[in-house]
Write a protein that holds these residues in place. Structure first.
Motif, mmCIF file in Angstrom:
data_model
loop_
_atom_site.group_PDB
_atom_site.id
_atom_site.type_symbol
_atom_site.label_atom_id
_atom_site.label_comp_id
_atom_site.label_asym_id
_atom_site.label_seq_id
_atom_site.Cartn_x
_atom_site.Cartn_y
_atom_site.Cartn_z
ATOM 1 N N GLY A 1 0.885 -1.152 -0.144
ATOM 2 C CA GLY A 1 -0.198 -0.040 -0.057
ATOM 3 C C GLY A 1 0.650 1.251 0.133
ATOM 4 N N ALA A 2 0.100 2.425 -0.201
ATOM 5 C CA ALA A 2 0.886 3.593 -0.438
ATOM 6 C C ALA A 2 1.441 4.109 -1.524
ATOM 7 C CB ALA A 2 1.400 4.074 0.965
ATOM 8 N N LYS A 3 2.226 5.289 -1.612
ATOM 9 C CA LYS A 3 2.880 5.403 -2.885
ATOM 10 C C LYS A 3 4.191 4.726 -2.979
ATOM 11 C CE LYS A 3 0.370 9.517 -3.851
ATOM 12 N NZ LYS A 3 0.011 10.478 -2.759
ATOM 13 N N ASP B 1 3.688 -1.103 -3.432
ATOM 14 C CA ASP B 1 3.170 0.016 -3.171
ATOM 15 C C ASP B 1 1.459 -0.110 -3.438
ATOM 16 O OD1 ASP B 1 1.999 0.526 -6.332
ATOM 17 O OD2 ASP B 1 4.040 0.202 -6.428
ATOM 18 N N GLY B 2 0.656 0.700 -3.307
ATOM 19 C CA GLY B 2 -0.625 0.204 -3.418
ATOM 20 C C GLY B 2 -1.313 0.689 -4.735
ATOM 21 N N TYR B 3 -0.595 0.897 -5.732
ATOM 22 C CA TYR B 3 -1.354 1.414 -7.066
ATOM 23 C C TYR B 3 -1.080 0.334 -8.052
ATOM 24 C CZ TYR B 3 -1.877 5.675 -4.497
ATOM 25 O OH TYR B 3 -2.204 6.636 -3.535
ATOM 26 N N PHE B 4 -1.866 -0.586 -8.272
ATOM 27 C CA PHE B 4 -2.040 -1.400 -9.291
ATOM 28 C C PHE B 4 -3.372 -2.000 -9.319
ATOM 29 C CE2 PHE B 4 -1.703 -3.169 -4.978
ATOM 30 C CZ PHE B 4 -2.583 -4.128 -4.938
ATOM 31 N N GLY C 1 -5.263 1.625 5.991
ATOM 32 C CA GLY C 1 -5.461 3.172 5.821
ATOM 33 C C GLY C 1 -4.207 3.735 5.520
ATOM 34 N N GLY C 2 -3.940 5.134 6.166
ATOM 35 C CA GLY C 2 -2.754 5.902 5.800
ATOM 36 C C GLY C 2 -1.604 5.628 6.843
ATOM 37 N N SER C 3 -1.623 4.408 7.287
ATOM 38 C CA SER C 3 -0.626 4.061 8.280
ATOM 39 C C SER C 3 0.845 4.024 7.766
ATOM 40 C CB SER C 3 -0.886 2.640 8.949
ATOM 41 O OG SER C 3 -2.099 2.973 9.637
ATOM 42 N N PHE C 4 0.983 3.591 6.693
ATOM 43 C CA PHE C 4 2.405 3.530 6.024
ATOM 44 C C PHE C 4 2.855 4.830 5.784
ATOM 45 C CE2 PHE C 4 1.981 -0.829 3.657
ATOM 46 C CZ PHE C 4 1.666 -1.397 4.738
ATOM 47 N N ASP C 5 2.307 6.119 5.688
ATOM 48 C CA ASP C 5 2.406 7.121 5.540
ATOM 49 C C ASP C 5 3.073 7.630 6.862
ATOM 50 O OD1 ASP C 5 1.747 7.463 2.752
ATOM 51 O OD2 ASP C 5 -0.304 7.813 3.342
ATOM 52 N N VAL C 6 2.361 7.178 8.027
ATOM 53 C CA VAL C 6 2.836 7.855 9.228
ATOM 54 C C VAL C 6 3.983 7.108 9.913
ATOM 55 C CG1 VAL C 6 2.103 7.748 11.834
ATOM 56 C CG2 VAL C 6 0.296 8.192 10.156
ATOM 57 N N TYR D 1 -6.586 17.569 14.160
ATOM 58 C CA TYR D 1 -5.359 17.747 14.068
ATOM 59 C C TYR D 1 -4.961 17.545 12.377
ATOM 60 C CZ TYR D 1 -0.227 17.320 13.803
ATOM 61 O OH TYR D 1 1.125 17.234 13.416
ATOM 62 N N ARG D 2 -5.762 16.464 11.925
ATOM 63 C CA ARG D 2 -5.565 16.053 10.604
ATOM 64 C C ARG D 2 -6.283 17.031 9.566
ATOM 65 N NH1 ARG D 2 -6.051 9.964 9.086
ATOM 66 N NH2 ARG D 2 -5.138 10.635 7.334
ATOM 67 N N LEU D 3 -7.270 17.762 10.151
ATOM 68 C CA LEU D 3 -7.962 18.554 9.554
ATOM 69 C C LEU D 3 -6.980 20.033 9.166
ATOM 70 C CD1 LEU D 3 -10.492 19.666 7.932
ATOM 71 C CD2 LEU D 3 -11.529 20.258 10.296
HETATM 72 N N1 UDP Z 1 -3.751 4.504 -1.575
HETATM 73 C C1 UDP Z 1 -3.265 3.299 -2.395
HETATM 74 N N2 UDP Z 1 -3.739 3.007 -3.565
HETATM 75 C C2 UDP Z 1 -4.593 3.729 -4.028
HETATM 76 C C3 UDP Z 1 -5.100 4.950 -3.291
HETATM 77 C C4 UDP Z 1 -4.623 5.319 -2.014
HETATM 78 O O1 UDP Z 1 -2.179 2.714 -1.849
HETATM 79 O O2 UDP Z 1 -5.319 3.537 -5.230
HETATM 80 C C5 UDP Z 1 -3.265 4.737 -0.113
HETATM 81 C C6 UDP Z 1 -2.556 6.261 0.003
HETATM 82 O O3 UDP Z 1 -1.022 6.550 -0.743
HETATM 83 C C7 UDP Z 1 -2.513 6.508 1.333
HETATM 84 C C8 UDP Z 1 -3.650 5.410 1.837
HETATM 85 O O4 UDP Z 1 -4.072 4.737 0.830
HETATM 86 O O5 UDP Z 1 -1.113 6.056 1.957
HETATM 87 C C9 UDP Z 1 -4.933 6.186 2.082
HETATM 88 O O6 UDP Z 1 -4.785 7.002 3.243
HETATM 89 P P1 UDP Z 1 -5.877 7.861 3.822
HETATM 90 O O7 UDP Z 1 -5.110 8.712 4.806
HETATM 91 O O8 UDP Z 1 -6.895 8.358 3.044
HETATM 92 O O9 UDP Z 1 -6.728 6.574 4.620
HETATM 93 P P2 UDP Z 1 -7.408 6.555 6.225
HETATM 94 O O10 UDP Z 1 -6.289 6.237 7.130
HETATM 95 O O11 UDP Z 1 -8.115 8.009 6.263
HETATM 96 O O12 UDP Z 1 -8.471 5.495 5.764
#
Ligand code: UDP
Length: 233
Positions: free
Chosen positions: A100-102, A127-130, A178-183, A204-206
């Motif tokens: 997942g994630a970019k 990554d999460g884009y496939f 969700g967005g955990s890898f970004d964190v 905070y996120r807002l």
């Molecule tokens: N993402 C991904 N593939 C996609 C669309 C999104 O891997 O096709 C990833 C994006 O890069 C981000 C995560 O999914 O890392 C979504 O994060 P977001 O904060 O929206 O998720 P939340 O924690 O709010 O559910």
């Protein structure tokens, strides 16, 4: 949506047992956005129904359950559950896959996790884009033989991915994070403790990502839906 009413400790106890027994597991961590999305998308609701556990991620869900007269013991956030599972994987020798994630983020998150949880085996990243159902991705996961797969692609995509992948790795534990890898990778900062303690992470996120405001419009709609449901009961 039915939530599992466990404390984090109780949850971890169950997951530890299921991993030891190689019992395939699918965990959904649901916040108000996910609850509303599922209400409005029956095909997604069906995916959530397939899950073995649905945890209350987000204080909105805990409040909603309270209003419905079915209080939950505590909030179990996806991020905390992921950290606890990483610790368990390091201690008990489970193989972990990050998807997942970019591009590049899962690798960075994996390196951070390995530095923090000594002995942690990360057996693959992607990554999460496939396109979902991509044969190459399936092959890579099956070849890596993970015991635990964290899918960080946001909803509904991560649950769709998990639902399709489970049959290829029937013994593994899958969790959408969700967005955990970004964190975890340090790309995005988690809300400071004061915000976490006050249950104001969303605020905070807002502040950090004002573009999320539109997504948060779901909250009043969610509260209305809960109120209506409470009245019905
Ligand atoms: N993402 C991904 N593939 C996609 C669309 C999104 O891997 O096709 C990833 C994006 O890069 C981000 C995560 O999914 O890392 C979504 O994060 P977001 O904060 O929206 O998720 P939340 O924690 O709010 O559910």
């Amino acid at each position: 949506m039915g939530f599992d009413n466990f404390t984090m400790g109780e949850f971890m106890g169950r997951l530890k047992k299921r991993l030891a027994n190689e019992q395939g597991t699918f965990i959904v961590t649901a916040n108000p956005e996910i609850v509303m999305y599922a209400r409005e998308h029956p095909d997604y609701q069906q995916l959530v129904d397939e899950a073995d556990f649905v945890t209350a991620d987000g204080i909105g869900v805990v409040k909603g359950a309270q209003m419905l007269g079915t209080p939950l013991k505590e909030r179990v956030t996806g991020y905390d559950l992921m950290e606890n599972l990483l610790q368990l994987a390091a201690d008990d020798g489970y193989r972990v896959f990050f998807i997942g994630a970019k591009p590049g983020i899962a690798e960075k998150a994996a390196a951070k996790a390995q530095a923090r949880f000594t002995g942690l085996q990360i057996v693959g990243t992607h990554d999460g884009y496939f396109p979902l159902g991509d044969a190459g991705v399936t092959r890579a996961l099956v070849a890596a033989k993970p015991d635990i797969v964290f899918a960080a692609m946001g909803y509904p995509r991560q649950e769709q991915f998990i639902s399709g992948m489970r049959r290829h790795l029937p013994d593994a534990l899958f969790m959408g994070v969700g967005g955990s890898f970004d964190v975890l990778s340090g790309t995005v900062k988690r809300a400071p403790q004061v915000f976490q303690k006050a249950h104001l992470e969303w605020f905070y996120r807002l502040l950090k990502e004002p573009t999320r405001a539109k997504r948060m419009l779901v909250l009043p709609r969610y509260l209305n839906a809960v109120r209506r449901e409470a009245k019905k009961r």
